[in-house]
Design an enzyme around this catalytic site. Structure first.
Site, PDB file in Angstrom:
ATOM      1  N   GLU A   1      -7.238 -12.172  24.097  1.00  0.00           N
ATOM      2  CA  GLU A   1      -6.569 -10.883  23.904  1.00  0.00           C
ATOM      3  C   GLU A   1      -6.119 -10.687  22.458  1.00  0.00           C
ATOM      4  OE1 GLU A   1      -2.834  -8.376  25.797  1.00  0.00           O
ATOM      5  OE2 GLU A   1      -2.841 -10.556  25.876  1.00  0.00           O
ATOM      6  N   ASP A   2      -5.589 -11.744  21.857  1.00  0.00           N
ATOM      7  CA  ASP A   2      -4.915 -11.594  20.564  1.00  0.00           C
ATOM      8  C   ASP A   2      -5.730 -12.055  19.361  1.00  0.00           C
ATOM      9  OD1 ASP A   2      -2.784 -10.637  21.991  1.00  0.00           O
ATOM     10  OD2 ASP A   2      -1.734 -12.548  22.076  1.00  0.00           O
TER      11      ASP A   2
END
Length: 720
Positions: free
Chosen positions: A91-92
């Protein structure tokens, strides 16, 4: 694909101290190869999160390593630990999924997928985003329960470091933790994590209350601490004298458990703390019962406070004997007795399954129960109308207190507190619930809404013709029953909508001198495709709900090859009427301005999203509706009409004591129910009453009015 390095490939001295601490713990129970795989996950994760920092200023990679550390305390396998270290990477960071699956295999990649928050889908609100994220997590849990263990560890570390967040974010996260994550930890038997989540959530949501309760716990009087020690010595001596090897632990209540008990049971702090608690851990199940006899021999037990969770485990797999004794210092003494394995499962729940390499029966049983629970949630989420509705259902299903019930065959079912006969029926099977009519509880006939108590034997009575009604939603507390009832009602509403829409489109096509059978199938399929309908039933339901005008649909379907000019759908009273029975659920409603009943001359007005609203022809609003002939639906009453219908009466009576009772009695004697009553006007001699009553048809209403007119106190009655 990069080959996995050996444990000695990267010198340990070059690793940061926070990771070396984790690796020391891993080397206590993992093989060197598995330790190396976790280290490789750290190297990839550290590289991916390079330059990122937490709000506290620490490097971001310290968070996933801390999450892995929590899971290492539970002695989870290397795949879970690797996924924990990489759980935010997809996600990051730009790290592709293929790297994770290539380095560690598809199971680790799926675990990381399961705990990755939704970031690419846009939602209408933060609440909906959280609900959808939770739904996705449960779908991943169904494939692998380790997903929820990583998620709980992730939430626990976030709660430990929540002080770095803004106050509004702290409160939001704390509330979500107390409402969802702590109950899930309890439902999975992970009491140690549950307690810490609750205390951190309590501290962040109510900091002042937390401080007050914590200080009171810390400043317990010396007399209490001395009494606790003396009790511990007496209990231990008694158990040893019976030849029982044991561990005796004095139980200390947490701030959240004390606060909850004070709030829910309306007790003072001193009343809550005036209870001594001990846990006795022994070697065998038989020792639990021997120990129970020993403590009952030392102090008298309190009647009706004994619970055997060994013979009948809780839903989360928890097993223990619970008893309460009359203590020597005027305070109750709570004692729990369990084996070492039961104690481990009580603290760690489904995580204990990975600690028993041999696969103990108790840990496997706890995991099977967790799988069954998740599967049940997934069944309910398929029928839920939205993610938010599903999340609310899950909250209902996370009750900590259960009742234990028996089927006639002796099987045990666990249901939430306040569960009813109908909840039990749906717990047996959805079809049993849908066709339930009554039950025998301990051989006595009871209605479906009856609440159940632990130990009762329940036999459900069914009938093929029985079906759920909207009122059933008021009788149930479990999410399975609620979603099954809603699903059945929605299906019935859809069927009714399709039938009514079919009749409305037929009438509209007849006005154009054609019919549905004469519309070429190719033309119909083309229209469905252009309007993005998957099937004809969806179009018909939309017509009944007022989302499509039947006249407009009919004009398009009959346009090719038809020279007949289009007529308004209403077509006046000359048009053939659509006959209704009054039971068309979800697509038919009765106007509150004129309250039509069977026998009245009526018309229908098509309202977007609501379907057909039925009015009396003499209704004051009809003249306005006639201005929109495309929405006017010619309808009439069928021969077989069912149900009770509301009707409003204005009654003038003498203003004297007992008059209202006389009028109510006359209505009741006419076999009619009173829905509401209010005074419109009142003076010294006269009173004007507004009655809302229920009748079956016009003849029934005439009987009610005739009986009212016989009253000597009545001066006039008229229908509104």
């Amino acid at each position: 694909m990069t080959s996995t390095p050996s444990a000695a490939a990267v010198p340990g001295s070059t690793l940061p101290a926070y990771y070396r601490d984790l690796e020391r713990r891993l080397s206590e129970y993992l093989s060197a190869d598995h330790v190396a795989k976790v280290r490789r996950a750290f190297e990839i994760g550290a590289d991916a999160h390079e330059g990122q920092a937490r709000r506290s200023g620490e490097p971001y990679i310290t968070h996933p390593v801390a999450v892995a550390g929590i899971l290492a305390e539970l002695r989870m396998d290397w795949e879970t630990l690797a996924a924990a270290i990489l759980h935010d990477a997809l996600e990051d960071t730009p790290l592709p999924r293929e790297v994770i699956s290539g380095e560690f295999g598809e199971p680790v990649a799926e675990l990381v997928d399961g705990v990755t928050k939704l970031d690419k889908v846009r939602f209408r609100s933060r609440q909906e985003a959280a609900a959808e994220s939770f739904r996705k997590m449960l779908l991943a849990m169904a494939l692998d329960l380790r997903v929820i263990l990583i998620k709980l560890a992730d939430r626990l570390h976030n709660m430990r470091t929540l002080d770095a967040m803004r106050p509004e974010s702290r409160r939001r996260i704390a509330r979500e933790t107390l409402e969802i994550y702590a109950p899930i930890a309890q439902r999975l038997g992970m009491n140690k994590i549950k307690s810490e989540l609750q205390d951190h959530g309590f501290r962040s949501l109510h900091p002042w209350r937390y401080e007050v309760v914590s200080k009171r716990i810390a400043s317990q009087p010396v007399v209490r601490r001395e009494s606790m020690t003396k009790l511990e010595v007496q209990l231990s001596h008694k158990l040893a004298s019976e030849g029982l090897k044991h561990r005796l632990i004095g139980r200390v209540k947490s701030p959240w458990s004390i606060y909850s008990k004070m709030r829910n049971e309306h007790k003072s702090f001193d009343q809550v703390m005036d209870v001594f608690g001990f846990r006795v851990v022994v070697e065998k199940v038989s020792d639990c019962y021997l120990g129970l006899g020993a403590v009952h021999g030392l102090y008298k037990p309190v009647d009706a406070r004994f619970r055997d969770f060994i013979a009948i485990p809780k839903l989360n797999g928890y097993q223990s004997l619970h008893t309460v004794l009359f203590g020597p210092y005027g305070s109750p003494v709570e004692v729990q007795l369990r084996t070492e394995e039961m104690d481990l499962i009580a603290e760690r729940g489904i995580a204990a399954h990975w600690m028993y390499k041999s696969g103990s029966s108790a840990s496997s049983s706890a995991q099977n129960r967790a799988h069954d629970w998740v599967r049940g949630l997934l069944e309910s989420q398929q029928d839920a109308g939205s993610s938010i509705e599903f999340l609310e259902n899950v909250k209902v299903d996370l009750f900590p207190d259960e009742v234990y019930l028996f089927t006639p065959q002796g099987d045990i079912l666990s249901l939430p507190r306040n569960a009813t006969v109908l909840d039990f029926a749906y717990a047996v099977h959805t079809d049993v619930g849908n066709h339930a009519v009554a039950a025998r509880v301990d051989k006595k006939l009871v209605p479906l809404r009856s609440q159940l108590s632990s130990g009762q034997t329940v036999e459900i009575i069914t009938a093929p013709s029985a079906a759920p009604g909207p009122q059933w939603l008021e009788y149930v507390v479990t999410s399975k029953a609620r979603t099954a009832i809603r699903h059945h009602l929605k299906r019935l509403e859809h069927e009714d909508a399709v039938k009514l829409g079919h009749r409305m489109l037929d009438r509209a096509l007849e006005a154009l001198d054609t019919s549905l059978d004469r519309v070429p199938s190719a033309r119909f399929e083309r229209y469905l495709g252009e309007q993005r309908y998957r099937r004809m039933e969806d179009l018909l339901a939309d017509i009944a709900l007022g989302n499509r005008m039947p006249a407009q649909v009919a004009q398009v379907l009959s346009a090719e090859g038809s020279a007949t000019p289009a007529q308004p759908y209403g077509g006046g009273m000359a048009s053939e009427q659509i006959l209704i029975t009054g039971t068309e659920r979800g697509v038919l409603s009765f106007a509150g301005c004129c309250h039509p009943i069977p026998g009245d001359d009526i018309m229908g007005y098509l309202t977007t999203g609501k379907g057909v609203v039925v009015h009396r022809l003499e209704c004051r609003n009809v003249s306005e509706y006639r201005k929109s002939p495309d929405r006017w639906v010619p309808i009439g009453w069928d021969r077989q009409v069912e149900g009770d219908y509301k009707v409003a009466l204005i009654i003038e009576v003498e203003n004297r004591p007992g008059v209202l009772a006389q009028v109510a009695a006359a209505v009741a004697e006419s076999d009619s129910n009173i829905d509401s009553v209010e005074y419109r006007e009142r003076d010294v001699s006269m009173a004007v009453l507004h009655f809302m009553i229920e009748v079956r048809h016009r003849k029934h209403l005439a009987d009610v009015i005739r009986r009212l007119r016989r009253l000597s106190v009545l001066h006039g009655v008229q229908r509104l």
